[in-house]
Write a protein that holds these residues in place. Structure first.
Motif, mmCIF file in Angstrom:
data_model
loop_
_atom_site.group_PDB
_atom_site.id
_atom_site.type_symbol
_atom_site.label_atom_id
_atom_site.label_comp_id
_atom_site.label_asym_id
_atom_site.label_seq_id
_atom_site.Cartn_x
_atom_site.Cartn_y
_atom_site.Cartn_z
ATOM 1 N N GLY A 58 0.812 -1.214 0.000
ATOM 2 C CA GLY A 58 0.000 0.000 0.000
ATOM 3 C C GLY A 58 0.846 1.266 0.000
ATOM 4 N N TYR A 59 1.964 1.226 0.707
ATOM 5 C CA TYR A 59 2.795 2.425 0.802
ATOM 6 C C TYR A 59 3.606 2.689 -0.468
ATOM 7 N N LEU A 60 3.696 1.684 -1.324
ATOM 8 C CA LEU A 60 4.475 1.837 -2.559
ATOM 9 C C LEU A 60 3.646 2.467 -3.677
ATOM 10 N N ILE A 61 2.365 2.402 -3.511
ATOM 11 C CA ILE A 61 1.474 2.899 -4.556
ATOM 12 C C ILE A 61 1.263 4.399 -4.370
ATOM 13 N N GLY A 62 1.341 5.116 -5.465
ATOM 14 C CA GLY A 62 1.268 6.567 -5.392
ATOM 15 C C GLY A 62 -0.056 7.087 -4.837
ATOM 16 N N VAL A 63 0.052 7.937 -3.857
ATOM 17 C CA VAL A 63 -1.136 8.651 -3.365
ATOM 18 C C VAL A 63 -0.777 10.129 -3.323
ATOM 19 N N PRO A 64 -1.757 10.999 -3.470
ATOM 20 C CA PRO A 64 -1.443 12.424 -3.503
ATOM 21 C C PRO A 64 -0.733 12.903 -2.237
ATOM 22 N N SER A 65 -1.118 12.403 -1.074
ATOM 23 C CA SER A 65 -0.527 12.928 0.157
ATOM 24 C C SER A 65 0.667 12.098 0.628
ATOM 25 N N GLY A 66 0.736 10.839 0.231
ATOM 26 C CA GLY A 66 1.827 9.982 0.705
ATOM 27 C C GLY A 66 1.660 9.533 2.142
ATOM 28 N N ASN A 67 0.486 9.737 2.691
ATOM 29 C CA ASN A 67 0.302 9.412 4.104
ATOM 30 C C ASN A 67 -0.376 8.080 4.386
ATOM 31 N N SER A 68 -1.439 7.801 3.665
ATOM 32 C CA SER A 68 -2.181 6.579 3.959
ATOM 33 C C SER A 68 -2.031 5.601 2.794
ATOM 34 N N PRO A 69 -2.173 4.281 3.050
ATOM 35 C CA PRO A 69 -2.040 3.310 1.974
ATOM 36 C C PRO A 69 -3.052 3.583 0.860
ATOM 37 N N SER A 70 -2.609 3.311 -0.364
ATOM 38 C CA SER A 70 -3.471 3.629 -1.498
ATOM 39 C C SER A 70 -4.126 2.374 -2.052
ATOM 40 N N THR A 71 -5.103 2.559 -2.904
ATOM 41 C CA THR A 71 -5.817 1.416 -3.453
ATOM 42 C C THR A 71 -5.535 1.214 -4.939
ATOM 43 N N GLY A 72 -4.700 2.058 -5.536
ATOM 44 C CA GLY A 72 -4.428 1.944 -6.979
ATOM 45 C C GLY A 72 -3.450 0.833 -7.296
ATOM 46 N N ILE A 73 -2.781 0.967 -8.440
ATOM 47 C CA ILE A 73 -1.777 -0.025 -8.835
ATOM 48 C C ILE A 73 -0.481 0.703 -9.193
ATOM 49 N N ALA A 74 0.612 0.200 -8.674
ATOM 50 C CA ALA A 74 1.920 0.760 -9.032
ATOM 51 C C ALA A 74 2.598 -0.197 -10.000
ATOM 52 N N PHE A 75 3.396 0.357 -10.897
ATOM 53 C CA PHE A 75 4.067 -0.502 -11.876
ATOM 54 C C PHE A 75 5.543 -0.123 -11.978
ATOM 55 N N ILE A 76 6.382 -1.136 -11.923
ATOM 56 C CA ILE A 76 7.834 -0.923 -12.069
ATOM 57 C C ILE A 76 8.303 -1.806 -13.216
ATOM 58 N N GLU A 77 9.099 -1.221 -14.094
ATOM 59 C CA GLU A 77 9.644 -2.053 -15.170
ATOM 60 C C GLU A 77 11.114 -1.724 -15.387
ATOM 61 N N GLY A 78 11.909 -2.740 -15.580
ATOM 62 C CA GLY A 78 13.328 -2.519 -15.819
ATOM 63 C C GLY A 78 13.840 -3.402 -16.943
#
Ligand SMILES: Nc1ncnc2c1ncn2[C@@H]1O[C@H](COP(=O)(O)OP(=O)(O)O)[C@@H](O)[C@H]1O
Ligand SMILES: [Mg+2]
Length: 365
Positions: A58-78
């Motif tokens: 939850g903490y890795l996913i972008g949220v506007p405030s950066g304070n509470s866990p988010s419900t979206g999806i984060a993506f990392i590609e290398g």
């Protein structure tokens, strides 16, 4: 090996970000809070499938405030290139409560994903390894053993499961002798395999540390089996298991009273001994070392960790240095700088550290 490009979507404070890296020294600068550590965290995630600073997606996913866990999806590609020139695209998508691994665009298992890219991180929190909680030192040994060895990771996971089951049994209080025997046998088998591997890792580290100045001593489950283990020459034989089993029998009544397991690798200790004065006697750095001496020992330790992994993989893992230069004195820097030449290195700092020649640099704003 090297990471050629990194792409982030909705990861921490990066909405849409991409970066091309050089195979040598990459420096990421910018003021505090701009996302430098977040970038290294993303690279680390591609290497290990987990973060070095949170266990919650939850903490890795972008949220506007950066304070509470988010419900979206984060993506990392290398895009990763091995020393054999082979290219692989590694991807991770993180949602609250689930992680997906992708190899060359295809859904993949952790077991398939994990061995394809390797990194060693050195961050300010490592500087506490000598004086911090023993769990930090056990985690260090586990990282050392787990990198490049899926088998050790599996054994550790199984051991944790068995330990949990056995503790539940002991805390419940009511069980048959056969039930306890069942878990004891597994605890001993898995536990002694972990002890043997940790012992081997410490021996290997000591070979790479300048033993004249610094050495590590491994204390398996210290208060209980240390003395007997000292007599054991071959830790890989059945002797460690035998001792473990024997001790378990001895203390089982006490365990029943207090309701949890008293011995095993979950209680192992690791100590650092080094020269702290001109006497020539090596002393426990946690007790007698100055802050500077402890930090110097950690720099040596990290160098040895990197070398060991390189030898194990027969390939150079990527080195990630998170803002350590501001915390280290001149002498520590002198030890660290020559290591840069071997592999791709990614350094973060508020401003370009003295003595570093960057082949790629970005300033985050
Ligand atoms: N899940 C998140 N969503 C959005 N922003 C986040 C999230 N997690 C952390 N941040 C932001 O990331 C920043 C810290 O990033 P960090 O990489 O630690 O900075 P630094 O450049 O000092 O290393 C903070 O501004 C914080 O608010
Ligand atoms: Mg930081």
């Amino acid at each position: 090996m090297m990471l050629q490009t990194l792409r982030l979507k909705n990861f921490r404070n990066f909405k849409n970000f991409s970066l091309s890296l050089s195979g040598k020294v990459n420096v990421i600068t910018g003021p505090n809070g701009v996302g430098k550590t977040n970038l290294l965290e993303a690279i680390f995630l591609l290497a290990k499938g987990k973060s070095f600073r949170t266990t919650s997606n939850g903490y890795l996913i972008g949220v506007p405030s950066g304070n509470s866990p988010s419900t979206g999806i984060a993506f990392i590609e290398g895009l990763v290139r091995g020393d054999n020139e082979l290219e692989t695209t590694l991807g991770m998508s993180l949602s609250n409560g689930s992680k997906k691994y992708l190899v060359n665009g295809k859904d993949s298992s952790y077991q398939d994903f994990r061995p394809r890219f390797h990194a060693v991180i050195f961050s300010p929190r490592d500087l506490d390894i000598i004086i911090g909680d023993p769990s930090l030192r056990r985690a260090f040994l586990d990282e050392l053993n787990g990198d490049g060895s899926g088998e050790y990771v599996n054994i550790s996971t199984d051991y944790r499961h068995v330990l949990r089951q056995r503790n539940q049994l002991l805390s419940r209080g009511k069980f048959s002798a056969a039930e306890l025997d069942y878990w004891d046998a597994q605890l001993v088998d898995l536990g002694s395999a972990i002890i043997a591997e940790r012992k081997r890792a410490v021996d290997n580290l000591n070979q790479r540390l300048d033993a004249g100045h610094l050495f590590l001593e491994y204390f398996p489950s210290p208060r209980i089996i240390k003395e007997e283990l000292e007599q054991v020459d071959d830790w890989t034989g059945g002797k460690v298991g035998e001792l473990f089993r024997h001790k378990l029998k001895e203390i089982v009544e006490r365990e029943k009273e207090i309701g949890f397991t008293l011995i095993g690798p979950q209680r192992d200790e690791l100590k650092f001994f080094g020269l702290v004065d001109s006497s020539g006697v090596k002393r426990d750095l946690a007790v007698f070392g100055s802050r500077g001496q402890q930090r110097m020992a950690v720099v040596h330790l990290k160098r040895a960790q990197l070398e060991l992994l390189r030898a194990k993989l027969e390939e150079c893992p990527v080195l990630l240095l998170d803002d350590v230069f501001s915390e280290l004195d001149e002498h520590c820097r002198e030890i660290l700088l020559p290591i840069f030449d071997y592999q791709q290195t990614v350094v973060t700092a508020v401003s370009l550290p003295k003595g570093i020649e960057a082949s790629m640099s970005v300033e985050l704003k």
